[in-house]
Design a protein around this motif. Sequence first.
Motif, PDB file in Angstrom:
ATOM      1  N   PRO A 249       0.818  -1.219   0.000  1.00 53.29           N
ATOM      2  CA  PRO A 249       0.000   0.000   0.000  1.00 53.29           C
ATOM      3  C   PRO A 249       0.853   1.271   0.000  1.00 53.29           C
ATOM      4  O   PRO A 249       0.324   2.364  -0.201  1.00 53.29           O
ATOM      5  N   ILE A 250       2.155   1.129   0.226  1.00 49.97           N
ATOM      6  CA  ILE A 250       3.062   2.269   0.248  1.00 49.97           C
ATOM      7  C   ILE A 250       3.628   2.465  -1.155  1.00 49.97           C
ATOM      8  O   ILE A 250       4.204   1.550  -1.738  1.00 49.97           O
ATOM      9  N   GLN A 251       3.471   3.670  -1.694  1.00 51.68           N
ATOM     10  CA  GLN A 251       3.974   3.977  -3.026  1.00 51.68           C
ATOM     11  C   GLN A 251       5.218   4.851  -2.940  1.00 51.68           C
ATOM     12  O   GLN A 251       5.406   5.599  -1.982  1.00 51.68           O
ATOM     13  N   LEU A 252       6.076   4.731  -3.937  1.00 53.39           N
ATOM     14  CA  LEU A 252       7.320   5.494  -3.970  1.00 53.39           C
ATOM     15  C   LEU A 252       7.091   6.885  -4.539  1.00 53.39           C
ATOM     16  O   LEU A 252       6.404   7.044  -5.548  1.00 53.39           O
ATOM     17  N   GLY A 253       7.686   7.880  -3.895  1.00 55.13           N
ATOM     18  CA  GLY A 253       7.623   9.233  -4.427  1.00 55.13           C
ATOM     19  C   GLY A 253       8.445   9.356  -5.703  1.00 55.13           C
ATOM     20  O   GLY A 253       9.441   8.656  -5.886  1.00 55.13           O
TER      21      GLY A 253
ATOM     22  N   ASP B 179       5.028   3.302  -7.993  1.00 57.83           N
ATOM     23  CA  ASP B 179       5.329   4.689  -7.688  1.00 57.83           C
ATOM     24  C   ASP B 179       4.012   5.439  -7.480  1.00 57.83           C
ATOM     25  O   ASP B 179       2.921   4.857  -7.607  1.00 57.83           O
ATOM     26  N   SER B 180       4.091   6.721  -7.158  1.00 58.85           N
ATOM     27  CA  SER B 180       2.880   7.463  -6.818  1.00 58.85           C
ATOM     28  C   SER B 180       1.992   7.744  -8.029  1.00 58.85           C
ATOM     29  O   SER B 180       0.869   8.230  -7.864  1.00 58.85           O
ATOM     30  N   ASP B 181       2.472   7.429  -9.230  1.00 64.70           N
ATOM     31  CA  ASP B 181       1.625   7.481 -10.420  1.00 64.70           C
ATOM     32  C   ASP B 181       1.002   6.125 -10.742  1.00 64.70           C
ATOM     33  O   ASP B 181       0.288   5.987 -11.735  1.00 64.70           O
ATOM     34  N   GLY B 182       1.306   5.134  -9.918  1.00 59.01           N
ATOM     35  CA  GLY B 182       0.709   3.819 -10.092  1.00 59.01           C
ATOM     36  C   GLY B 182       1.467   2.873 -11.001  1.00 59.01           C
ATOM     37  O   GLY B 182       0.960   1.797 -11.345  1.00 59.01           O
ATOM     38  N   TRP B 183       2.704   3.223 -11.397  1.00 57.18           N
ATOM     39  CA  TRP B 183       3.488   2.350 -12.261  1.00 57.18           C
ATOM     40  C   TRP B 183       4.264   1.335 -11.429  1.00 57.18           C
ATOM     41  O   TRP B 183       4.843   1.666 -10.395  1.00 57.18           O
ATOM     42  N   LEU B 184       4.276   0.108 -11.872  1.00 54.42           N
ATOM     43  CA  LEU B 184       5.049  -0.951 -11.234  1.00 54.42           C
ATOM     44  C   LEU B 184       6.530  -0.582 -11.303  1.00 54.42           C
ATOM     45  O   LEU B 184       7.045  -0.252 -12.377  1.00 54.42           O
ATOM     46  N   THR B 185       7.231  -0.617 -10.153  1.00 60.01           N
ATOM     47  CA  THR B 185       8.591  -0.084 -10.112  1.00 60.01           C
ATOM     48  C   THR B 185       9.627  -1.095  -9.629  1.00 60.01           C
ATOM     49  O   THR B 185      10.661  -1.273 -10.269  1.00 60.01           O
TER      50      THR B 185
END
Length: 266
Positions: free
Chosen positions: A127-131, A166-172
Amino acid sequence: MYLINGERTETLAANDRAVQFGDGCFTTSRVSDGQVRFLEQHLIRLQQACEKLLIPFADWSRLKSEMQQLAATQQQAVLKVVITRGSGGRGYSAANCQQPTRILSVSAFPSFYPQWREEGISLALSPIQLGINPHLAGIKHLNRLEQVLIRTHLEQTQAQEALVLDSDGWLTECCAANLFWRKGTQVFTPYVDKSGVNGTMRQHIISCLAGSAWQLTQVRERVDTLAQADEVLICNALMPVVPVKQAESWQFESRELYQFLAPLCE
């Protein structure tokens, strides 16, 4: 075991910028039979990070020697190197910093990696996304609160690693690993130019695939792209490559890419 600026001590100045601001970078390497695996790649990673962070570290030959000396006493271990901007000043300005700090530590090698490689692992969506920050993307700087929170949430699940967006929803990436997946002979890995870490093993795998029959593409994809994958694997400098048997509800049985890469990454 710690070595700080060449001395065996565990004491770091309270005004070191690593403590005050997370102002520094690091790399974590695998020691095998007294040797640092991919030593030069780890040094290049630190050099690139210091350049990006404007840390004027220059003692590269001394650092390399210290890494080799610590590794020489170990059969199987983890060697971590941290470079900070050093001590000085109360505020954000680095003008009063006189000399960067180098910190080396040796710890036990994780005992669970062989089991992971044998059995495969499960991934859970974090649930934590990267800035997003293109200037800091790719490097391993000392600001790791995102990863701390990702790991904390992961430990509340039955999975071994996390799928991180990431915070745009892309798999990182994962919490402490990079991600690859395969569809037929096509291999994919997320871009890490806006967030995430460009790991040394990720770079090595990209190099290995460049001269092979596999066709690699760096992509921006949503997490559900994994539903179409034939195979998923993760990597870092310690694992070094681990097959994924399940990601969320998607399951994977193939190990073709893993079997190709595993002997090349030891």
